[in-house]
Design a protein around this motif. Structure first.
Motif, mmCIF file in Angstrom:
data_model
loop_
_atom_site.group_PDB
_atom_site.id
_atom_site.type_symbol
_atom_site.label_atom_id
_atom_site.label_comp_id
_atom_site.label_asym_id
_atom_site.label_seq_id
_atom_site.Cartn_x
_atom_site.Cartn_y
_atom_site.Cartn_z
ATOM 1 N N GLN A 159 34.293 50.718 22.735
ATOM 2 C CA GLN A 159 35.374 49.730 22.745
ATOM 3 C C GLN A 159 35.940 49.549 24.152
ATOM 4 O O GLN A 159 36.187 48.428 24.589
ATOM 5 N N ILE A 160 36.134 50.645 24.851
ATOM 6 C CA ILE A 160 36.647 50.564 26.227
ATOM 7 C C ILE A 160 35.637 49.842 27.122
ATOM 8 O O ILE A 160 36.004 49.015 27.956
ATOM 9 N N ALA A 161 34.356 50.152 26.932
ATOM 10 C CA ALA A 161 33.308 49.499 27.728
ATOM 11 C C ALA A 161 33.277 47.999 27.455
ATOM 12 O O ALA A 161 33.027 47.205 28.371
ATOM 13 N N LEU A 162 33.534 47.588 26.215
ATOM 14 C CA LEU A 162 33.575 46.158 25.910
ATOM 15 C C LEU A 162 34.777 45.480 26.545
ATOM 16 O O LEU A 162 34.679 44.362 27.045
ATOM 17 N N VAL A 163 35.894 46.160 26.550
ATOM 18 C CA VAL A 163 37.097 45.582 27.142
ATOM 19 C C VAL A 163 36.916 45.401 28.647
ATOM 20 O O VAL A 163 37.336 44.397 29.225
ATOM 21 N N HIS A 164 36.283 46.375 29.288
ATOM 22 C CA HIS A 164 36.105 46.340 30.748
ATOM 23 C C HIS A 164 34.669 46.006 31.152
ATOM 24 O O HIS A 164 34.232 46.401 32.231
ATOM 25 N N ALA A 165 33.958 45.276 30.320
ATOM 26 C CA ALA A 165 32.537 45.014 30.565
ATOM 27 C C ALA A 165 32.289 44.328 31.905
ATOM 28 O O ALA A 165 31.377 44.713 32.649
ATOM 29 N N ARG A 166 33.084 43.354 32.231
ATOM 30 C CA ARG A 166 32.871 42.620 33.489
ATOM 31 C C ARG A 166 33.142 43.511 34.700
ATOM 32 O O ARG A 166 32.351 43.526 35.650
ATOM 33 N N GLU A 167 34.217 44.273 34.673
ATOM 34 C CA GLU A 167 34.541 45.153 35.796
ATOM 35 C C GLU A 167 33.470 46.225 35.985
ATOM 36 O O GLU A 167 33.063 46.515 37.116
ATOM 37 N N ILE A 168 33.024 46.794 34.875
ATOM 38 C CA ILE A 168 31.967 47.808 34.941
ATOM 39 C C ILE A 168 30.695 47.203 35.516
ATOM 40 O O ILE A 168 30.048 47.791 36.390
ATOM 41 N N ALA A 169 30.333 46.016 35.041
ATOM 42 C CA ALA A 169 29.111 45.359 35.513
ATOM 43 C C ALA A 169 29.207 45.027 37.004
ATOM 44 O O ALA A 169 28.225 45.189 37.739
ATOM 45 N N ILE A 170 30.363 44.576 37.467
ATOM 46 C CA ILE A 170 30.527 44.233 38.883
ATOM 47 C C ILE A 170 30.392 45.486 39.753
ATOM 48 O O ILE A 170 29.694 45.477 40.774
ATOM 49 N N MET A 171 31.050 46.574 39.337
ATOM 50 C CA MET A 171 30.963 47.814 40.120
ATOM 51 C C MET A 171 29.521 48.331 40.155
ATOM 52 O O MET A 171 29.031 48.743 41.217
ATOM 53 N N GLN A 172 28.842 48.300 39.016
ATOM 54 C CA GLN A 172 27.465 48.775 38.980
ATOM 55 C C GLN A 172 26.530 47.847 39.751
ATOM 56 O O GLN A 172 25.563 48.313 40.360
ATOM 57 N N LEU A 173 26.811 46.548 39.749
ATOM 58 C CA LEU A 173 26.012 45.600 40.527
ATOM 59 C C LEU A 173 26.130 45.902 42.018
ATOM 60 O O LEU A 173 25.113 45.990 42.721
ATOM 61 N N VAL A 174 27.347 46.084 42.495
ATOM 62 C CA VAL A 174 27.560 46.382 43.918
ATOM 63 C C VAL A 174 26.863 47.687 44.300
ATOM 64 O O VAL A 174 26.175 47.772 45.330
ATOM 65 N N LEU A 175 26.995 48.703 43.462
ATOM 66 C CA LEU A 175 26.378 49.995 43.766
ATOM 67 C C LEU A 175 24.857 49.931 43.678
ATOM 68 O O LEU A 175 24.157 50.594 44.451
ATOM 69 N N SER A 176 24.324 49.122 42.777
ATOM 70 C CA SER A 176 22.868 48.943 42.711
ATOM 71 C C SER A 176 22.345 48.239 43.959
ATOM 72 O O SER A 176 21.273 48.576 44.464
ATOM 73 N N ILE A 177 23.102 47.280 44.467
ATOM 74 C CA ILE A 177 22.710 46.585 45.701
ATOM 75 C C ILE A 177 22.736 47.565 46.879
ATOM 76 O O ILE A 177 21.818 47.573 47.704
ATOM 77 N N ILE A 178 23.761 48.420 46.938
ATOM 78 C CA ILE A 178 23.842 49.412 48.016
ATOM 79 C C ILE A 178 22.682 50.401 47.906
ATOM 80 O O ILE A 178 22.073 50.774 48.912
ATOM 81 N N SER A 179 22.355 50.812 46.694
ATOM 82 C CA SER A 179 21.225 51.721 46.476
ATOM 83 C C SER A 179 19.918 51.069 46.909
ATOM 84 O O SER A 179 19.077 51.709 47.567
ATOM 85 N N LEU A 180 19.740 49.803 46.570
ATOM 86 C CA LEU A 180 18.542 49.064 46.967
ATOM 87 C C LEU A 180 18.482 48.911 48.488
ATOM 88 O O LEU A 180 17.420 49.108 49.096
ATOM 89 N N LEU A 181 19.609 48.627 49.105
ATOM 90 C CA LEU A 181 19.668 48.536 50.568
ATOM 91 C C LEU A 181 19.301 49.871 51.199
ATOM 92 O O LEU A 181 18.559 49.920 52.186
ATOM 93 N N GLY A 182 19.804 50.957 50.636
ATOM 94 C CA GLY A 182 19.466 52.287 51.135
ATOM 95 C C GLY A 182 17.978 52.554 51.058
ATOM 96 O O GLY A 182 17.382 53.108 51.990
ATOM 97 N N ALA A 183 17.344 52.152 49.952
ATOM 98 C CA ALA A 183 15.902 52.353 49.807
ATOM 99 C C ALA A 183 15.129 51.526 50.825
ATOM 100 O O ALA A 183 14.132 51.992 51.396
ATOM 101 N N VAL A 184 15.568 50.298 51.072
ATOM 102 C CA VAL A 184 14.904 49.447 52.068
ATOM 103 C C VAL A 184 15.011 50.093 53.452
ATOM 104 O O VAL A 184 14.027 50.151 54.203
#
Length: 170
Positions: A84-109
């Motif tokens: 339920q909490i994840a559904l309420v904050h789905a957009r915020e969670i997705a944005i934070m994970q998107l930014v961190l995934s991009i940083i992780s991908l940049l690190g790998a590059v």
């Protein structure tokens, strides 16, 4: 007379093990970027969460009639609260994970290009990614179990990358 291609011949190549790790990270982080980008746009549009919660609640009601141990009952209740909490904050969670995934991908590059700073980007992104859900949902049993599984995989990759830091430039 100097060979104009000599500079490329002297250029260091990425070791095979590091290359394999980077490719695996390209796949994992790339998939993370795509799926989290999708989640950012879909989080507010789809409202299937209520349907899933009603189904989940009816399943829990049926299980309460059976003799469930208190551990499983508490675990199911905790997992429903986290969902339920994840559904309420789905957009915020997705944005934070998107930014961190991009940083992780940049690190790998960067590591693929033998740049040491990529290792630090990757490690920071992986550690911060572990705490996105606990930031919103707290440290319930469900979150801690998920955290431990993710932490194990992240730790294995961080150690394997750390072994290869010696091949990277400052």
């Amino acid at each position: 007379m100097e060979n104009p291609f000599q500079e490329q011949q002297n250029k260091r190549q990425c070791p095979t093990f590091l290359m394999v790790l980077c490719i695996l990270t390209f796949i994992g982080s790339g998939w993370g970027v795509i799926s989290h980008l999708y989640s950012v746009f879909v989080a507010g549009v789809l409202n299937n969460g209520n349907v899933h919660m009603e189904y989940y609640q009816s399943m829990m009601n049926e299980m309460e009639g059976e003799s469930l141990s208190s551990f499983w009952s508490d675990f199911l209740t905790s997992s429903m609260e986290v969902a339920q909490i994840a559904l309420v904050h789905a957009r915020e969670i997705a944005i934070m994970q998107l930014v961190l995934s991009i940083i992780s991908l940049l690190g790998a590059v960067l590591m693929f290009r033998l740049r040491r700073i990529g290792f630090y980007f990757y490690v920071a992104a992986q550690i911060l990614m572990l705490f996105v859900l606990p930031y919103f949902a707290g440290f319930s049993s469900v979150v801690v179990i998920r955290l431990m599984g993710s932490a194990f995989v992240s730790l294995v990759f961080i150690v394997m990358y750390a072994v290869n830091v010696k091949y990277m430039d400052q």
